[in-house]
Write a protein that holds these residues in place. Structure first.
Motif, PDB file in Angstrom:
ATOM      1  N   LEU A 136       7.280   4.285  -0.681  1.00 28.81           N
ATOM      2  CA  LEU A 136       8.589   4.998  -0.461  1.00 28.81           C
ATOM      3  C   LEU A 136       9.898   4.473   0.726  1.00 28.81           C
ATOM      4  O   LEU A 136      10.736   4.534   0.345  1.00 28.81           O
ATOM      5  CB  LEU A 136       8.457   6.186  -0.374  1.00 28.81           C
TER       6      LEU A 136
ATOM      7  N   MET B  50      11.034   1.027  -1.131  1.00 29.69           N
ATOM      8  CA  MET B  50      11.390   1.235  -2.133  1.00 29.69           C
ATOM      9  C   MET B  50      13.032   1.791  -1.114  1.00 29.69           C
ATOM     10  O   MET B  50      14.202   1.684  -2.903  1.00 29.69           O
ATOM     11  CB  MET B  50      10.839   2.365  -2.582  1.00 29.69           C
TER      12      MET B  50
ATOM     13  N   PRO C 205       2.678  -1.490  -6.523  1.00 30.61           N
ATOM     14  CA  PRO C 205       1.857  -1.261  -7.218  1.00 30.61           C
ATOM     15  C   PRO C 205      -0.010  -1.279  -7.035  1.00 30.61           C
ATOM     16  O   PRO C 205      -0.655  -0.622  -7.143  1.00 30.61           O
ATOM     17  CB  PRO C 205       1.671  -1.402  -8.671  1.00 30.61           C
TER      18      PRO C 205
ATOM     19  N   VAL D  34      -2.311   1.653  -6.193  1.00 32.35           N
ATOM     20  CA  VAL D  34      -3.565   1.772  -7.020  1.00 32.35           C
ATOM     21  C   VAL D  34      -4.428   1.458  -5.523  1.00 32.35           C
ATOM     22  O   VAL D  34      -5.428   2.751  -5.652  1.00 32.35           O
ATOM     23  CB  VAL D  34      -3.802   0.200  -7.806  1.00 32.35           C
TER      24      VAL D  34
ATOM     25  N   MET E 104     -10.704  13.628  -7.457  1.00 34.33           N
ATOM     26  CA  MET E 104      -9.312  13.572  -8.132  1.00 34.33           C
ATOM     27  C   MET E 104      -8.523  14.453  -7.221  1.00 34.33           C
ATOM     28  O   MET E 104      -6.814  13.894  -6.561  1.00 34.33           O
ATOM     29  CB  MET E 104      -9.268  13.438  -9.421  1.00 34.33           C
TER      30      MET E 104
ATOM     31  N   TRP F 283      -4.300  13.579  -5.307  1.00 34.88           N
ATOM     32  CA  TRP F 283      -2.991  14.269  -5.722  1.00 34.88           C
ATOM     33  C   TRP F 283      -2.403  15.068  -4.184  1.00 34.88           C
ATOM     34  O   TRP F 283      -1.705  14.724  -3.983  1.00 34.88           O
ATOM     35  CB  TRP F 283      -3.502  15.568  -6.843  1.00 34.88           C
TER      36      TRP F 283
ATOM     37  N   MET G   3      -1.185  11.440  -2.305  1.00 36.64           N
ATOM     38  CA  MET G   3       0.284  11.241  -3.018  1.00 36.64           C
ATOM     39  C   MET G   3       1.076  12.252  -2.086  1.00 36.64           C
ATOM     40  O   MET G   3       2.101  12.153  -1.587  1.00 36.64           O
ATOM     41  CB  MET G   3       0.511  11.967  -4.612  1.00 36.64           C
TER      42      MET G   3
ATOM     43  N   GLN H 217      16.379   5.280  -5.933  1.00 35.51           N
ATOM     44  CA  GLN H 217      14.814   4.338  -5.534  1.00 35.51           C
ATOM     45  C   GLN H 217      13.582   4.807  -5.295  1.00 35.51           C
ATOM     46  O   GLN H 217      12.698   4.440  -5.666  1.00 35.51           O
ATOM     47  CB  GLN H 217      15.570   3.303  -4.494  1.00 35.51           C
ATOM     48  N   VAL H 218      14.009   5.573  -4.284  1.00 35.35           N
ATOM     49  CA  VAL H 218      12.150   6.356  -3.973  1.00 35.35           C
ATOM     50  C   VAL H 218      11.604   7.146  -5.351  1.00 35.35           C
ATOM     51  O   VAL H 218      10.538   7.602  -5.913  1.00 35.35           O
ATOM     52  CB  VAL H 218      12.876   7.617  -3.014  1.00 35.35           C
TER      53      VAL H 218
ATOM     54  N   VAL I 168       9.916   5.004  -7.959  1.00 40.56           N
ATOM     55  CA  VAL I 168       8.320   4.820  -7.171  1.00 40.56           C
ATOM     56  C   VAL I 168       7.472   5.911  -7.845  1.00 40.56           C
ATOM     57  O   VAL I 168       6.356   5.832  -7.610  1.00 40.56           O
ATOM     58  CB  VAL I 168       8.754   4.235  -6.045  1.00 40.56           C
ATOM     59  N   LEU I 169       7.974   6.889  -6.997  1.00 38.49           N
ATOM     60  CA  LEU I 169       7.622   8.680  -6.732  1.00 38.49           C
ATOM     61  C   LEU I 169       6.871   8.423  -8.269  1.00 38.49           C
ATOM     62  O   LEU I 169       5.530   9.551  -8.449  1.00 38.49           O
ATOM     63  CB  LEU I 169       7.853   9.323  -6.016  1.00 38.49           C
TER      64      LEU I 169
ATOM     65  N   ALA J 159       4.183   6.795  -9.897  1.00 34.52           N
ATOM     66  CA  ALA J 159       3.361   7.003  -9.289  1.00 34.52           C
ATOM     67  C   ALA J 159       2.556   8.166  -9.717  1.00 34.52           C
ATOM     68  O   ALA J 159       1.479   8.355  -9.895  1.00 34.52           O
ATOM     69  CB  ALA J 159       3.435   7.245  -7.916  1.00 34.52           C
ATOM     70  N   ALA J 160       3.039   9.357  -9.795  1.00 35.09           N
ATOM     71  CA  ALA J 160       2.397  10.373 -10.297  1.00 35.09           C
ATOM     72  C   ALA J 160       1.575  10.691 -12.013  1.00 35.09           C
ATOM     73  O   ALA J 160       0.949  11.619 -11.698  1.00 35.09           O
ATOM     74  CB  ALA J 160       3.703  11.706 -10.225  1.00 35.09           C
TER      75      ALA J 160
ATOM     76  N   TYR K   7       1.114   7.384 -13.224  1.00 35.77           N
ATOM     77  CA  TYR K   7      -0.715   6.895 -13.466  1.00 35.77           C
ATOM     78  C   TYR K   7      -1.681   7.857 -12.143  1.00 35.77           C
ATOM     79  O   TYR K   7      -2.654   7.647 -13.268  1.00 35.77           O
ATOM     80  CB  TYR K   7      -0.141   6.417 -11.977  1.00 35.77           C
ATOM     81  N   VAL K   8      -1.365   8.711 -11.383  1.00 33.78           N
ATOM     82  CA  VAL K   8      -2.675   9.306 -11.175  1.00 33.78           C
ATOM     83  C   VAL K   8      -3.041  10.679 -12.320  1.00 33.78           C
ATOM     84  O   VAL K   8      -3.997  10.891 -12.225  1.00 33.78           O
ATOM     85  CB  VAL K   8      -2.162  10.813  -9.327  1.00 33.78           C
ATOM     86  N   LEU K   9      -2.305  10.977 -12.908  1.00 31.47           N
ATOM     87  CA  LEU K   9      -2.100  12.043 -13.648  1.00 31.47           C
ATOM     88  C   LEU K   9      -3.168  10.916 -15.052  1.00 31.47           C
ATOM     89  O   LEU K   9      -4.098  11.974 -15.443  1.00 31.47           O
ATOM     90  CB  LEU K   9      -0.985  11.868 -14.655  1.00 31.47           C
TER      91      LEU K   9
ATOM     92  N   VAL L  63      -4.735   8.757 -14.617  1.00 33.33           N
ATOM     93  CA  VAL L  63      -6.221   8.036 -13.561  1.00 33.33           C
ATOM     94  C   VAL L  63      -7.165   8.713 -13.890  1.00 33.33           C
ATOM     95  O   VAL L  63      -8.218   9.437 -14.389  1.00 33.33           O
ATOM     96  CB  VAL L  63      -6.210   8.021 -12.701  1.00 33.33           C
ATOM     97  N   GLN L  64      -6.915  10.304 -14.482  1.00 36.15           N
ATOM     98  CA  GLN L  64      -7.172  11.854 -14.636  1.00 36.15           C
ATOM     99  C   GLN L  64      -7.941  11.865 -15.938  1.00 36.15           C
ATOM    100  O   GLN L  64      -9.282  12.247 -16.378  1.00 36.15           O
ATOM    101  CB  GLN L  64      -6.744  12.865 -14.468  1.00 36.15           C
TER     102      GLN L  64
ATOM    103  N   SER M  69      -4.240   2.065 -14.179  1.00 38.45           N
ATOM    104  CA  SER M  69      -4.153   1.518 -13.020  1.00 38.45           C
ATOM    105  C   SER M  69      -3.481  -0.027 -13.259  1.00 38.45           C
ATOM    106  O   SER M  69      -2.678  -0.501 -13.315  1.00 38.45           O
ATOM    107  CB  SER M  69      -5.340   0.397 -11.873  1.00 38.45           C
TER     108      SER M  69
ATOM    109  N   TYR N 230      -0.354   0.643 -15.014  1.00 35.99           N
ATOM    110  CA  TYR N 230       0.255   0.862 -14.577  1.00 35.99           C
ATOM    111  C   TYR N 230       1.130  -0.291 -13.432  1.00 35.99           C
ATOM    112  O   TYR N 230       2.063  -0.065 -13.307  1.00 35.99           O
ATOM    113  CB  TYR N 230      -0.255   2.171 -13.202  1.00 35.99           C
ATOM    114  N   ILE N 231       0.215  -1.101 -13.056  1.00 36.39           N
ATOM    115  CA  ILE N 231       0.251  -2.898 -12.551  1.00 36.39           C
ATOM    116  C   ILE N 231       1.530  -3.632 -13.187  1.00 36.39           C
ATOM    117  O   ILE N 231       2.437  -3.820 -13.134  1.00 36.39           O
ATOM    118  CB  ILE N 231      -0.235  -3.504 -11.778  1.00 36.39           C
TER     119      ILE N 231
ATOM    120  N   PHE O 226       4.590  -1.729 -13.518  1.00 37.44           N
ATOM    121  CA  PHE O 226       5.769  -1.913 -12.379  1.00 37.44           C
ATOM    122  C   PHE O 226       6.617  -3.206 -12.350  1.00 37.44           C
ATOM    123  O   PHE O 226       7.571  -4.011 -12.543  1.00 37.44           O
ATOM    124  CB  PHE O 226       5.107  -1.757 -11.358  1.00 37.44           C
TER     125      PHE O 226
END
Lengths: 509, 169
Positions: free
Chosen positions: A220, A223, A394, A398, A411, A415, A418, B90-91, B94-95, B98-99, B101-103, B105-106, B114, B117-118, B121
């Motif tokens: 972050l 970025m 990325p 990952v 999981m 979270w 993050m 900018q932050v 990405v953030l 990424a959130a 992406y985690v969702l 993943v679930q 992934s 996402y890659i 991105f």
């Protein structure tokens, strides 16, 4: 000289083609484990333990301990190249190692880290070889108050030596302690601070926090400047290695002091993490370039790496001599010994000479093999830095997600990781030091257990922390360090009426 | 969080505001742990120190630290911008993904989420061609598959539907 002849016997046990092959395989696997965040030395050794069941105990312990050395080496690679500590003891390496990599000196930083690791381990192995019986006898005297005093000393040194706001250091540390308290209480078995969430029963693993605070937090921060960041030149040719080797003897005092701190913290189970932080703090305080620490000083890489390896190595001494593991990885190795039908303890030195001295000899050879392997594979890892940031970013996220998931296969941990990432970003920007938070999270349980046991012994009387010269000295030193900012301010006012502005100074990390 | 009203490039969050907000959050966290420890039993019991004994004093120090940081921020009023609008943008670029992406993943597991996402991105932020990005994403995840599942026997999360069930892992 009995030790020397026993050691040579050990070499004769180790120097077989099979054992040398296992040593190299172990080192390579260990480096891989050390590089991947979330797959730490303890996890790696545990995962690979079943592979060794068909081997003789000596071959098995040689391979497993080499995985351990490899993991110790590997942790420095991601710390320096990506600012992601693969292991908690690599956190302090990021403070100067990563700025060095950003300045295009990744090769220099990596060579310094690997060589210092080797030096730390080598000094520790020499100590193990010759002082094993004495040290073991001394460690036997430690009770809960002494253990707590050592932890207290470690934590007080953060407040005393940190140059940021003491309130911020304390807040960061207490957040770590509070997170460590979540989950099952080890003494009463009661659930603590879980707020009805079943997943919180297992508590917060330090790896989740470390991956988030340092991995996501750094992404972050990077970025903010956009995707302009790309890998700095990280060539490592033999010239860089030899130039760095020529430079390193200049820091022999730092190396020796860090090795001493590491050995001390490894034997008394403070462990490699506080050892690396303490020796970094000491180097910062005592170096002529102390003020420049954190901007990419090679000494800031030498100190924590030497101490971490010295601690990691010497942590095996109490495991072998007393059956008390000095680190989580040593605890897994101890589990291995029990599986192979060996009983760790003083009798091991009498009944299993081949095994004990074979292991000690493998420590010497394993570290030489480790140094050679990591130095030759560095270009491979350094090449990663030349990949553009829009690919690396990325992939790091990952890896962080995978790392956080594999700790407990949960999981929810992802979270949490993050969330720690956002905390890391905000804390770094506000100059809250992150190291005390991580350390308190790692050692919180152990420190609390020692404190409660000490209090049980004394029935709540804090006087037990001064009950004998050993614990009294450590506690007094800890309190002096804690009060150091106040004492220094008072002293400065007496000498020269000048106000010290804490907030304007740089924090410890 | 409150935004600074000063115009120009510095527009964004002021360090002063964020300092105060974080200090309040530290205090609030300390108070939460304090109450939790008190309920658990923060005093000396017949069996020794209660389960909340140690966390109680820790949270007390945390509350004091939070208050100290708050007072320090009020007194010294740190100047400067915590992050200007461009940096915050900018932050968040990405953030937020990424959130998401985690969702993802679930739902669909580590591998598929992934790879997507890659690839996204690289295509959207790195301006790579979708074909190159897709190939890179698949190769990277194939390496991770071999590394974790095959060599280290560490099973990664496959999601609610296990779309990779045909691999036998």
């Amino acid at each position: 000289m009995d030790e020397l002849s026993a050691l040579f016997h050990g070499f004769s046990v180790v120097l077989t083609p099979l054992n040398i092959g296992l040593m190299l395989v172990g080192i390579v696997l260990g480096v891989l484990i050390g590089v991947l965040p979330g797959l730490g030395g303890a996890n790696g050794v545990a995962i690979l333990l079943p592979l060794t069941f068909s081997m003789s105990p000596t071959s098995a312990i040689i391979m497993l301990s080499c995985i351990y050395w490899g993991a110790l080496f590997g942790g420095a690679i991601t710390s320096i190249l990506f600012n992601i500590p693969g292991e908690p003891w690599s956190v302090a390496t990021t403070f100067d190692g990563y700025p060095m990599a950003q300045q295009g000196q990744a090769g220099r930083a990596l060579t310094a880290a690997f060589t210092s690791s080797f030096v730390g381990a080598f000094i520790a192995v020499v100590m193990i070889t010759f002082l094993a019986p004495l040290v073991a006898k001394f460690a036997l005297k430690f009770g809960p108050p002494e253990f707590f005093a050592v932890y207290l000393l470690t934590f007080c040194s953060f407040v005393g030596m940190g140059k940021g706001s003491p309130f911020k250091i304390l807040a960061s540390m207490c957040i770590g302690f509070a997170l460590a308290a979540v989950g099952m209480d080890t003494v009463t078995g009661q659930l603590r601070l879980t707020f009805g969430i079943p997943d919180l029963m297992r508590g917060f693993d330090f790896l989740i926090a470390v991956i988030g605070l340092f991995g996501i937090g750094e992404i972050l921060l990077s970025m903010e400047e956009g995707l302009a960041f790309s890998g700095k030149s990280a060539k490592l040719d033999p010239k860089v290695v030899f130039q760095t080797w020529k430079e390193l003897p200049r820091y022999w005092v730092t190396s020796l002091r860090s090795a001493a701190v590491g050995i001390w913290m490894g034997i008394t189970p403070g462990g490699a993490t506080p050892a690396s932080f303490m020796s970094y703090g000491l180097a910062k305080k005592m170096s002529r370039d102390g003020a420049k620490f954190g901007t990419g000083q090679i000494e800031g890489v030498v100190a924590p790496e030497t101490a971490a390896h010295a601690a990691g190595t010497s942590a095996l001494l109490p495991m072998l001599a007393l059956g008390i593991p000095g680190s989580p990885t040593a605890a897994v190795l101890l589990g291995g010994l029990l599986i192979w039908g060996l009983q760790p303890g003083p009798l091991l030195f009498v009944e299993q000479k081949d095994f004990v001295w074979g292991l000690i000899a493998s420590m010497y050879l394993g570290n030489i093999a480790g140094l050679l392997v990591v130095l030759t594979t560095v270009p491979l890892f350094a090449a990663i830095l030349r990949v553009p940031f829009s690919i690396i970013a990325p992939v790091i996220i990952v890896i962080c997600v995978i790392g956080a998931y594999t700790v407990h296969n949960a999981m929810l941990d992802v979270w949490f990781m993050m969330a720690f990432g956002v905390i890391g970003y905000v804390f770094k920007k506000l100059d809250y030091p992150l190291a005390p938070l991580v350390l308190a999270l790692v050692l919180g349980d152990k420190a609390e257990d020692s404190f409660r046991q000490a209090m049980l012994v004394s029935q709540g009387d804090l006087g037990i922390m001064f009950a004998n010269p050993l614990v009294g000295t450590i506690t007094t030193l800890a309190l002096l360090l804690l009060l150091w900012p106040l004492l220094a301010r008072g002293w400065a006012r007496i000498r020269k009426p000048k106000r010290v502005e804490f907030a304007q100074e740089q924090p410890v990390d | 969080m409150e935004e600074a009203t000063t115009g120009g490039e510095g527009r964004g969050l002021t360090t002063h505001t964020v300092e105060l907000v974080v200090a309040v959050l530290v205090f609030a966290l300390g108070l939460t742990v304090l109450i939790g420890s008190w309920k658990l039993g923060s005093k000396w019991t017949s069996d020794g120190p209660g389960p909340g004994y140690f966390p109680f004093y820790i949270s007390l120090i945390m509350c004091i630290s939070g208050a100290g940081i708050f007072v320090q921020a009020l007194r010294k009023h740190p100047e400067g911008t915590f992050a200007d609008r461009q940096q915050l943008k900018q932050v968040l670029i990405v953030l937020l993904p990424a959130a998401l992406y985690v969702l993802a993943v679930q739902i669909v597991g580590v591998y598929i989420a992934s790879a997507v996402y890659i690839a996204l991105f690289m295509t959207l932020l790195g301006k790579y061609s979708p074909v190159k990005s897709g190939i890179a994403a698949v190769v990277i995840m194939a390496i991770f598959f071999l590394l974790f599942e095959v060599w280290f026997k560490v099973p990664l999360y496959k999601g609610a539907f296990n779309l990779l069930g045909f691999t036998g892992y």
